[in-house]
Design a protein around this motif. Structure first.
Motif, PDB file in Angstrom:
ATOM      1  N   ASN A  96       0.804  -1.215   0.000  1.00  0.00           N
ATOM      2  CA  ASN A  96       0.000   0.000   0.000  1.00  0.00           C
ATOM      3  C   ASN A  96       0.839   1.268   0.000  1.00  0.00           C
ATOM      4  O   ASN A  96       0.709   2.155   0.839  1.00  0.00           O
ATOM      5  CB  ASN A  96      -0.962   0.000   1.198  1.00  0.00           C
ATOM      6  CG  ASN A  96      -1.885  -1.193   1.183  1.00  0.00           C
ATOM      7  OD1 ASN A  96      -2.634  -1.404   0.224  1.00  0.00           O
ATOM      8  ND2 ASN A  96      -1.811  -2.014   2.220  1.00  0.00           N
ATOM      9  N   ASN A  97       1.785   1.299  -0.954  1.00  0.00           N
ATOM     10  CA  ASN A  97       2.553   2.494  -1.248  1.00  0.00           C
ATOM     11  C   ASN A  97       2.409   2.756  -2.750  1.00  0.00           C
ATOM     12  O   ASN A  97       1.429   2.324  -3.368  1.00  0.00           O
ATOM     13  CB  ASN A  97       4.016   2.305  -0.840  1.00  0.00           C
ATOM     14  CG  ASN A  97       4.223   2.492   0.654  1.00  0.00           C
ATOM     15  OD1 ASN A  97       4.248   3.610   1.152  1.00  0.00           O
ATOM     16  ND2 ASN A  97       4.376   1.374   1.384  1.00  0.00           N
ATOM     17  N   GLY A  98       3.346   3.450  -3.336  1.00  0.00           N
ATOM     18  CA  GLY A  98       3.313   3.694  -4.773  1.00  0.00           C
ATOM     19  C   GLY A  98       4.598   3.256  -5.443  1.00  0.00           C
ATOM     20  O   GLY A  98       5.037   3.875  -6.424  1.00  0.00           O
ATOM     21  N   MET A  99       5.202   2.187  -4.973  1.00  0.00           N
ATOM     22  CA  MET A  99       6.506   1.753  -5.454  1.00  0.00           C
ATOM     23  C   MET A  99       6.388   1.140  -6.852  1.00  0.00           C
ATOM     24  O   MET A  99       5.437   0.402  -7.152  1.00  0.00           O
ATOM     25  CB  MET A  99       7.136   0.770  -4.471  1.00  0.00           C
ATOM     26  CG  MET A  99       7.262   1.369  -3.064  1.00  0.00           C
ATOM     27  SD  MET A  99       8.236   0.351  -1.946  1.00  0.00           S
ATOM     28  CE  MET A  99       9.854   0.579  -2.674  1.00  0.00           C
ATOM     29  N   ASN A 100       7.364   1.457  -7.702  1.00  0.00           N
ATOM     30  CA  ASN A 100       7.355   1.052  -9.110  1.00  0.00           C
ATOM     31  C   ASN A 100       8.639   0.273  -9.390  1.00  0.00           C
ATOM     32  O   ASN A 100       9.707   0.844  -9.580  1.00  0.00           O
ATOM     33  CB  ASN A 100       7.254   2.295 -10.003  1.00  0.00           C
ATOM     34  CG  ASN A 100       6.993   1.939 -11.449  1.00  0.00           C
ATOM     35  OD1 ASN A 100       7.182   0.794 -11.871  1.00  0.00           O
ATOM     36  ND2 ASN A 100       6.547   2.927 -12.225  1.00  0.00           N
ATOM     37  N   ASP A 101       8.533  -1.068  -9.396  1.00  0.00           N
ATOM     38  CA  ASP A 101       9.726  -1.898  -9.523  1.00  0.00           C
ATOM     39  C   ASP A 101       9.310  -3.272 -10.038  1.00  0.00           C
ATOM     40  O   ASP A 101       8.103  -3.568 -10.180  1.00  0.00           O
ATOM     41  CB  ASP A 101      10.412  -2.017  -8.148  1.00  0.00           C
ATOM     42  CG  ASP A 101      11.886  -2.403  -8.254  1.00  0.00           C
ATOM     43  OD1 ASP A 101      12.347  -2.700  -9.364  1.00  0.00           O
ATOM     44  OD2 ASP A 101      12.555  -2.405  -7.203  1.00  0.00           O
ATOM     45  N   THR A 102      10.288  -4.121 -10.305  1.00  0.00           N
ATOM     46  CA  THR A 102      10.027  -5.501 -10.698  1.00  0.00           C
ATOM     47  C   THR A 102      10.067  -6.393  -9.463  1.00  0.00           C
ATOM     48  O   THR A 102      10.431  -5.954  -8.367  1.00  0.00           O
ATOM     49  CB  THR A 102      11.067  -5.992 -11.717  1.00  0.00           C
ATOM     50  OG1 THR A 102      12.368  -5.844 -11.142  1.00  0.00           O
ATOM     51  CG2 THR A 102      10.984  -5.174 -12.997  1.00  0.00           C
ATOM     52  N   PHE A 103       9.684  -7.659  -9.651  1.00  0.00           N
ATOM     53  CA  PHE A 103       9.689  -8.602  -8.546  1.00  0.00           C
ATOM     54  C   PHE A 103      11.111  -8.722  -7.974  1.00  0.00           C
ATOM     55  O   PHE A 103      12.081  -8.897  -8.725  1.00  0.00           O
ATOM     56  CB  PHE A 103       9.197  -9.974  -9.017  1.00  0.00           C
ATOM     57  CG  PHE A 103       9.027 -10.958  -7.905  1.00  0.00           C
ATOM     58  CD1 PHE A 103       7.901 -10.927  -7.094  1.00  0.00           C
ATOM     59  CD2 PHE A 103       9.991 -11.929  -7.653  1.00  0.00           C
ATOM     60  CE1 PHE A 103       7.733 -11.830  -6.059  1.00  0.00           C
ATOM     61  CE2 PHE A 103       9.840 -12.843  -6.625  1.00  0.00           C
ATOM     62  CZ  PHE A 103       8.705 -12.794  -5.827  1.00  0.00           C
ATOM     63  N   PRO A 104      11.282  -8.651  -6.633  1.00  0.00           N
ATOM     64  CA  PRO A 104      12.628  -8.599  -6.034  1.00  0.00           C
ATOM     65  C   PRO A 104      13.317  -9.968  -5.971  1.00  0.00           C
ATOM     66  O   PRO A 104      13.583 -10.493  -4.889  1.00  0.00           O
ATOM     67  CB  PRO A 104      12.353  -8.044  -4.642  1.00  0.00           C
ATOM     68  CG  PRO A 104      10.976  -8.508  -4.305  1.00  0.00           C
ATOM     69  CD  PRO A 104      10.219  -8.478  -5.604  1.00  0.00           C
ATOM     70  N   PHE A 105      13.648 -10.515  -7.134  1.00  0.00           N
ATOM     71  CA  PHE A 105      14.285 -11.833  -7.162  1.00  0.00           C
ATOM     72  C   PHE A 105      15.671 -11.814  -6.530  1.00  0.00           C
ATOM     73  O   PHE A 105      16.211 -12.852  -6.157  1.00  0.00           O
ATOM     74  CB  PHE A 105      14.359 -12.348  -8.601  1.00  0.00           C
ATOM     75  CG  PHE A 105      15.247 -11.534  -9.501  1.00  0.00           C
ATOM     76  CD1 PHE A 105      16.610 -11.779  -9.577  1.00  0.00           C
ATOM     77  CD2 PHE A 105      14.705 -10.510 -10.285  1.00  0.00           C
ATOM     78  CE1 PHE A 105      17.419 -11.022 -10.399  1.00  0.00           C
ATOM     79  CE2 PHE A 105      15.530  -9.744 -11.106  1.00  0.00           C
ATOM     80  CZ  PHE A 105      16.887 -10.001 -11.163  1.00  0.00           C
ATOM     81  N   TRP A 106      16.271 -10.629  -6.424  1.00  0.00           N
ATOM     82  CA  TRP A 106      17.613 -10.540  -5.840  1.00  0.00           C
ATOM     83  C   TRP A 106      17.610 -10.844  -4.337  1.00  0.00           C
ATOM     84  O   TRP A 106      18.672 -10.946  -3.727  1.00  0.00           O
ATOM     85  CB  TRP A 106      18.198  -9.149  -6.078  1.00  0.00           C
ATOM     86  CG  TRP A 106      17.332  -8.022  -5.574  1.00  0.00           C
ATOM     87  CD1 TRP A 106      17.318  -7.499  -4.320  1.00  0.00           C
ATOM     88  CD2 TRP A 106      16.350  -7.304  -6.322  1.00  0.00           C
ATOM     89  NE1 TRP A 106      16.393  -6.497  -4.225  1.00  0.00           N
ATOM     90  CE2 TRP A 106      15.782  -6.353  -5.445  1.00  0.00           C
ATOM     91  CE3 TRP A 106      15.902  -7.368  -7.652  1.00  0.00           C
ATOM     92  CZ2 TRP A 106      14.778  -5.479  -5.847  1.00  0.00           C
ATOM     93  CZ3 TRP A 106      14.915  -6.491  -8.050  1.00  0.00           C
ATOM     94  CH2 TRP A 106      14.359  -5.567  -7.159  1.00  0.00           C
ATOM     95  N   LEU A 107      16.423 -11.021  -3.739  1.00  0.00           N
ATOM     96  CA  LEU A 107      16.337 -11.419  -2.335  1.00  0.00           C
ATOM     97  C   LEU A 107      16.272 -12.929  -2.166  1.00  0.00           C
ATOM     98  O   LEU A 107      16.025 -13.432  -1.064  1.00  0.00           O
ATOM     99  CB  LEU A 107      15.090 -10.786  -1.683  1.00  0.00           C
ATOM    100  CG  LEU A 107      14.974  -9.257  -1.737  1.00  0.00           C
ATOM    101  CD1 LEU A 107      13.671  -8.819  -1.091  1.00  0.00           C
ATOM    102  CD2 LEU A 107      16.167  -8.604  -1.047  1.00  0.00           C
ATOM    103  N   LYS A 108      16.502 -13.694  -3.251  1.00  0.00           N
ATOM    104  CA  LYS A 108      16.272 -15.137  -3.245  1.00  0.00           C
ATOM    105  C   LYS A 108      17.156 -15.887  -2.249  1.00  0.00           C
ATOM    106  O   LYS A 108      16.810 -16.998  -1.838  1.00  0.00           O
ATOM    107  CB  LYS A 108      16.477 -15.705  -4.642  1.00  0.00           C
ATOM    108  CG  LYS A 108      17.905 -15.540  -5.188  1.00  0.00           C
ATOM    109  CD  LYS A 108      18.004 -16.030  -6.619  1.00  0.00           C
ATOM    110  CE  LYS A 108      19.433 -15.826  -7.168  1.00  0.00           C
ATOM    111  NZ  LYS A 108      19.532 -16.257  -8.576  1.00  0.00           N
ATOM    112  N   ASN A 109      18.286 -15.307  -1.850  1.00  0.00           N
ATOM    113  CA  ASN A 109      19.195 -16.010  -0.939  1.00  0.00           C
ATOM    114  C   ASN A 109      18.887 -15.761   0.537  1.00  0.00           C
ATOM    115  O   ASN A 109      19.595 -16.261   1.407  1.00  0.00           O
ATOM    116  CB  ASN A 109      20.640 -15.608  -1.234  1.00  0.00           C
ATOM    117  CG  ASN A 109      21.112 -16.110  -2.589  1.00  0.00           C
ATOM    118  OD1 ASN A 109      20.723 -17.200  -3.021  1.00  0.00           O
ATOM    119  ND2 ASN A 109      21.925 -15.318  -3.266  1.00  0.00           N
TER     120      ASN A 109
END
Length: 750
Positions: A693-706
């Protein structure tokens, strides 16, 4: 000698520092007849002193050794009639090194008693001890010796007492008996009566170590082998040790062995300690009947069953600890026959039925814990936490328990009014009655002079009315918790200045109105206060804590505080007593007072949700945690940050450090935009990430996979787009329980 973390032995160094307590082991006229100490032995002692590293300021003995003072005043030294040193006590002298096999100590050939306990030598035990052939007492306990105990010890054939005990910590180097083993060390020590090897790695099977002792030390009275990596079962050869009176074998692994009946045959047995030994089966009742037994500790043997017998008159039992076992049945009324009982712990067992009224006859009782059982019925004299007890306790004649130190009847269903006689018990230090159903007013109560009461916890009850003024006469009070009741009235925060020893004050969730002003600004809140919990107390302003030096927990949530968060709040405390937990949620706060200051590095929990904070999240300085405002935290120890439901705008700024310790990051329901910083991947302990519930504009955070610890991922109600998933990964987030990606612009179907 049983070694425990809070053993009185560790109080001695503290006494020596702060109170100058020191026992000089010398007779009144030392040598008498005007004779002087032998110069060569004085020189040996002075040479020993010159080689040792010790703290001059903390020393009470070594510091007194010098040629300008008479040898009879040298601390810790006893000279015999022939002017030889026969006893040397350098215990608790803060020695940190300088001791080896060439030490002049080993030239004191007449030495009979040597005590080097409670120092930090940080070395192996030198073989030079074997030169001290007249020793009858040798104490190297808790002196940070490690490694193989030398074979030379076995040549000290006059030894009566050996103490090589250590305070055992897994992973730290310890003394060991491998080669030589236990049998080889004791084979010549036929005079030995006391053997303390707690924490020494012996690593022997039951028959091996039992027979090694029974064949070599026939006069043994005291056997203490706690945490020695011993295996069981206990071998009947121990019965050869007819004089054995104290057996301490805690923290060994007897491989689910039963407790042998033959232990009841030790007619002089006073102590039997078998805590945490992996015992199973049924405990022999006849051991309870040993008339000389004073201490019995069977705690933390999860498979050990048994029941309490009928206790005859005249028993010697003083301490009975059965916590963490499967003992069951009723507590017999004959427990009242144990007139010497001071400690009884039956916590976490399967006892049931009523608590017998005869407990009231235990007038020497200091500590009683019956928690986590299945006791039922109304309370008799005493009861303890986490049972199913009901009814009032006001009718009991409490005044007979003049030696009672602690009362814990928390987490039951006790009701009625509180008995004011409790506050008149002269030895009582703790009243813990939280989470019950007590009701009515807390009346004014009589306070005995010099009351010992330091803990009063009446939280989570239905007590009502104004809080009594009598509370302010409890001058020893450290912990006062009246939270979650129905107390009413206006309370001046300054009134608690009267309780100078207070460390915790909790008045949260009553119907109180707290006036935060200090009537006498020159007299702040008690200097020892560490935890101040005033949630839902109708506060309208911050209490001025800017000069207080020691808060660790501050909870002012659910109040009506408006305006700015003061800058001093980030710098409360000093060192280990700095602010660690801050909760200002559910107020009317709007911004952060300028200039922003760098907070203490100890702050790890911050909750500012449900306020009216607005504007951008301040950009932190270099190397601080990026998603956290620099005014909130400037180190990587922060574990929880909750800024949800405010009006924060802009990007999540900055870089998160490689030592990030965040477990929870909640920025839900703000006005943030931009992207998730890639450096969030440095937070390898992250469990909860809520950016919903913000206005963030980004792709799925796959870099957090580890981040394998992630349990909750909430991205709903933003402008995330593209594909969902982590390429080239088959094991992403094994702990994940909650995923909320709704109301975004992702291309994939979930």
């Amino acid at each position: 000698m049983r070694i425990k973390l809070f053993s009185w032995l560790y109080f001695l160094p503290v006494c020596s520092i702060f109170f100058g307590i020191h026992v000089a082991l010398v007779s009144g006229d030392c040598l008498g007849d005007g004779r002087v100490c032998l110069e060569d032995e004085m020189m040996l002692l002075l040479h020993l002193k010159s080689t040792l590293k010790f703290n001059d300021a903390a020393s009470n003995k070594l510091v007194s050794w010098n040629q300008s003072t008479h040898c009879c005043s040298w601390g810790g030294v006893i000279w015999d009639a022939t002017a030889h040193v026969v006893s040397l006590d350098l215990s608790s002298e803060f020695i940190s090194g300088g001791f080896n096999g060439s030490s002049s100590l080993f030239n004191l050939q007449h030495l009979q008693r040597l005590n080097l306990a409670n120092n930090t030598f940080s070395s192996q035990i030198p073989p030079g001890f074997g030169k001290l052939g007249n020793l009858i007492y040798l104490n190297l306990s808790n002196a940070n010796f490690y490694g193989q105990i030398p074979i030379e010890i076995s040549g000290l054939t006059r030894l009566v007492t050996i103490d090589f005990s250590i305070l055992y910590f897994p992973g730290l180097p310890t003394p060991k008996l491998e080669n030589p083993n236990l049998r080889m060390m004791v084979q010549n020590l036929t005079e030995l009566t006391e053997l303390y090897l707690d924490g020494v790695d012996i690593s022997a099977q039951g028959k091996e170590w039992c027979q090694a002792l029974s064949s070599s030390v026939p006069n043994l009275h005291v056997l203490s082998l706690q945490s020695c990596y011993l295996s069981g079962p206990l071998d009947s050869s121990l019965l050869k040790l007819r004089s054995l009176s104290s057996i301490s074998l805690d923290y060994n692994n007897f491989s689910a062995a039963p407790v042998p009946d033959f232990l009841a045959n030790f007619s002089n047995l006073t102590q039997l300690r078998l805590s945490s030994c992996g015992l199973y089966g049924t405990f022999p009742e006849k051991i309870f009947q040993v008339r000389t037994l004073q201490i019995l500790d069977l705690s933390n043997n999860m498979l050990l069953k048994g029941s309490l017998p009928e206790f005859p008159q005249g028993g010697s039992l003083e301490t009975l600890v059965l916590s963490g076992t499967k003992f069951s049945g009723k507590v017999p009324n004959s427990i009242g026959n144990l007139k010497r009982l001071t400690i009884i712990e039956l916590r976490d067992c399967d006892f049931s039925g009523p608590i017998p009224k005869a407990v009231a006859n235990l007038t020497q009782l200091v500590y009683l814990d019956f928690s986590n059982n299945k006791f039922s019925g109304s309370i008799s004299p005493l009861d303890l936490s986490r049972n199913n007890l009901t009814g009032p306790i006001s009718s009991f004649h409490w005044d007979g328990l003049v030696n009672l130190v602690a009362l814990d009847s928390s987490n039951n269903a006790l009701n009625g009014s509180l008995p004011t006689q409790l506050f008149s018990l002269p030895s009582l230090q703790m009243i813990e009655l939280s989470n019950n159903q007590f009701s009515g007013p807390l009346s004014e109560f009589p306070v005995v002079p010099f009351s010992a009461l330091n803990t009063l916890d009446l939280s989570i009850n239905n007590l009502e009315g104004p809080r009594p003024e009598s509370v302010f006469h409890l001058q020893s009070l450290n912990n006062l918790d009246l939270s979650s009741n129905k107390f009413i009235g206006t309370v001046e925060l300054s009134s608690f200045q009267k309780l100078g020893n207070l460390t915790t004050l909790s008045l949260s969730y009553n119907n109180l109105s707290i006036n935060a002003g200090l009537a006498t600004p020159a007299l702040p809140l008690p200097l020892n206060l560490r935890r101040l919990l005033l949630a839902s107390c109708n506060l309208r302003t911050f209490p001025d804590l800017s000069t207080h030096s020691g808060f660790t927990h501050l909870d002012l949530s659910d109040n009506q505080i408006s305006g700015s968060i003061p800058s001093w709040i980030w710098n409360i405390g000093n060192g280990s007593q700095s602010l660690a937990n801050l909760n200002l949620s559910h107020n009317l706060l709007e911004d952060l007072q300028q200039p922003l200051s760098n907070p203490r590095p100890s702050l790890y929990y911050i909750d500012l949700r449900f306020n009216q904070l607005r504007g951008p999240i301040p950009t932190p300085p270099p190397f601080s945690i990026g998603t956290i405002p620099s005014c909130l935290i400037q180190n990587e120890a922060l574990a929880v940050l909750n800024l949800g439901r405010n009006k924060l705008i802009g990007n999540i700024p900055g870089e998160l450090g490689h030592m990030c310790s965040l477990h929870t990051l909640d920025l839900n329901e703000n006005l943030l935009d931009g992207k998730i910083p890639k450096s969030l991947a440095n937070c390898e302990a992250l469990e909860i990430l809520n950016l919903g519930n913000n206005g963030m504009n980004d792709t799925f955070p796959f870099w957090l996979k580890n981040i394998s610890s992630l349990r909750e991922l909430v991205l709903r109600g933003n402008k995330f787009h593209g594909h969902i998933g982590c390429p080239d990964s088959n094991s992403t987030w094994p702990m994940l329980q909650i995923v909320d990606l709704a109301l975004n612009n992702f291309n994939d179907d979930v």
